[in-house]
Scaffold this motif. Structure first.
Motif, PDB file in Angstrom:
ATOM      1  N   ALA A  66      -6.296  10.210  -9.449  1.00 24.77           N
ATOM      2  CA  ALA A  66      -5.515  11.382  -9.031  1.00 24.77           C
ATOM      3  C   ALA A  66      -4.211  10.963  -8.349  1.00 24.77           C
ATOM      4  N   ARG A  67      -3.957   9.668  -8.301  1.00 22.14           N
ATOM      5  CA  ARG A  67      -2.731   9.129  -7.695  1.00 22.14           C
ATOM      6  C   ARG A  67      -2.526   9.691  -6.277  1.00 22.14           C
ATOM      7  N   VAL A  68      -3.594   9.659  -5.500  1.00 29.77           N
ATOM      8  CA  VAL A  68      -3.544  10.214  -4.142  1.00 29.77           C
ATOM      9  C   VAL A  68      -2.725   9.281  -3.255  1.00 29.77           C
ATOM     10  N   ARG A  69      -1.728   9.833  -2.594  1.00 32.87           N
ATOM     11  CA  ARG A  69      -0.798   9.013  -1.811  1.00 32.87           C
ATOM     12  C   ARG A  69      -1.211   8.906  -0.351  1.00 32.87           C
ATOM     13  N   ARG A  70      -1.932   9.876   0.154  1.00 38.04           N
ATOM     14  CA  ARG A  70      -2.353   9.835   1.557  1.00 38.04           C
ATOM     15  C   ARG A  70      -3.506  10.800   1.758  1.00 38.04           C
ATOM     16  N   VAL A  71      -4.263  10.543   2.813  1.00 39.15           N
ATOM     17  CA  VAL A  71      -5.335  11.467   3.189  1.00 39.15           C
ATOM     18  C   VAL A  71      -5.185  11.719   4.688  1.00 39.15           C
ATOM     19  N   HIS A  95      -5.481   1.831   6.524  1.00 37.10           N
ATOM     20  CA  HIS A  95      -4.469   0.795   6.740  1.00 37.10           C
ATOM     21  C   HIS A  95      -3.078   1.342   6.485  1.00 37.10           C
ATOM     22  N   ALA A  96      -2.947   2.138   5.402  1.00 33.93           N
ATOM     23  CA  ALA A  96      -1.631   2.654   5.027  1.00 33.93           C
ATOM     24  C   ALA A  96      -1.052   3.556   6.111  1.00 33.93           C
ATOM     25  N   ARG A  97      -1.915   4.256   6.863  1.00 31.92           N
ATOM     26  CA  ARG A  97      -1.416   5.166   7.888  1.00 31.92           C
ATOM     27  C   ARG A  97      -1.548   4.568   9.277  1.00 31.92           C
ATOM     28  N   SER A  98      -2.003   3.318   9.355  1.00 35.74           N
ATOM     29  CA  SER A  98      -2.114   2.601  10.630  1.00 35.74           C
ATOM     30  C   SER A  98      -2.966   3.336  11.651  1.00 35.74           C
ATOM     31  N   GLY A  99      -4.067   3.875  11.229  1.00 36.39           N
ATOM     32  CA  GLY A  99      -4.962   4.520  12.193  1.00 36.39           C
ATOM     33  C   GLY A  99      -6.071   5.247  11.493  1.00 36.39           C
ATOM     34  N   PRO A 100      -7.138   5.555  12.240  1.00 37.09           N
ATOM     35  CA  PRO A 100      -8.276   6.232  11.615  1.00 37.09           C
ATOM     36  C   PRO A 100      -7.923   7.641  11.134  1.00 37.09           C
TER      37      PRO A 100
END
Ligand SMILES: [Zn+2]
Length: 260
Positions: A66-71, A95-100
């Protein structure tokens, strides 16, 4: 608002990996790609917020396809394996958002997940753990605001257990439900798109079946109803032809755009 059906299959997916050389397709026509179903999950995207509902064992492939870029947040419906055993696949997003990632669930689901996957949740992880938590867990006690998305939970019967359904603006998601009470129907009132449990034709102790799901839809009267959590006893094309106007079976990768 955009909804993507990441998976719409039963707890074993379709085909079932049961030793049958090409997998067990049940009554499903293997030549129709819409019959290949992963475990259930949806992605809900507004202009600035992405919310995932459940973390299926197929989540890595679902996120990539689904090419999801962020959650931004995860809503858990309940703690059954097909809804949460892929939660480790969100580590890359962490990791991509630097936090849980904020994870919302009812108290019973939180108890189950934080004991089964203690390392993954901020509230239960060992402080010596070198790896950070994947989730900041929160108990759902009512509506929650996630960016510009408001999630309203409602309780659904799932045999001896309960699950959370979610109303997210014009859409609602009701997987793993065999009974709905008046409070649930009240929350569903006025919904435009309802994605709803429909396991198979025969009644089942924990999931709604075709006849009952169609009765629910007739009561809620959404502009569009989409059937999900279909097992190997439901063929896509066969069910599609039996559905009344405004009702259709889901398929993996289906995208629904809804005006907000
Ligand atoms: Zn379940």
């Amino acid at each position: 608002m955009k909804v993507t059906i990441l998976g719409c299959g039963g707890s074993s997916g379709i085909p079932i990996a049961d030793g049958t050389p090409d997998g067990n397709w049940g009554v499903c026509d293997p030549s129709n790609p819409k019959n290949r179903r992963r475990r259930v999950s949806i992605l809900v995207e507004s202009s600035d917020t992405t919310v995932l509902v459940d973390a299926s064992p197929d989540l890595r492939a679902q996120l990539l396809d689904a090419r999801v870029r962020r959650v931004d947040a995860v809503l858990f419906t309940h703690a059954h394996a097909d809804h949460c055993h892929g939660l480790d696949e969100l580590r890359g997003m962490t990791h991509a958002r630097s936090g849980p990632i904020d994870a919302y669930m009812d108290d019973r689901t939180r108890q189950a997940l934080t004991s089964r996957f203690a390392y993954a949740f901020a509230s239960s992880r060992d402080s010596d753990n070198l790896y950070g938590p994947i989730f900041q867990d929160h108990v759902l006690n009512g509506p929650v605001e996630i960016g510009d998305v408001q999630a309203i939970p409602f309780t659904q019967g799932h045999g001896p257990e309960t699950t959370q359904g979610f109303r997210l603006g014009p859409i609602a998601y009701s997987t793993d439900a065999v009974s709905l009470d008046d409070a649930a129907f009240e929350t569903l009132q006025g919904v435009e798109v309802w994605i709803v449990d429909c396991l198979r034709d025969a009644p089942h102790p924990t999931h709604s079946h075709v006849e009952q799901t169609l009765q629910w839809i007739a009561r809620v009267k959404p502009a569009r109803a989409i059937l999900t959590h279909m097992n190997h006893q439901i063929d896509y094309e066969d069910l599609r032809q039996r559905c009344p106007a405004g009702v259709e079976p889901a398929y993996d990768g289906m995208v629904i755009d809804v005006a907000v």
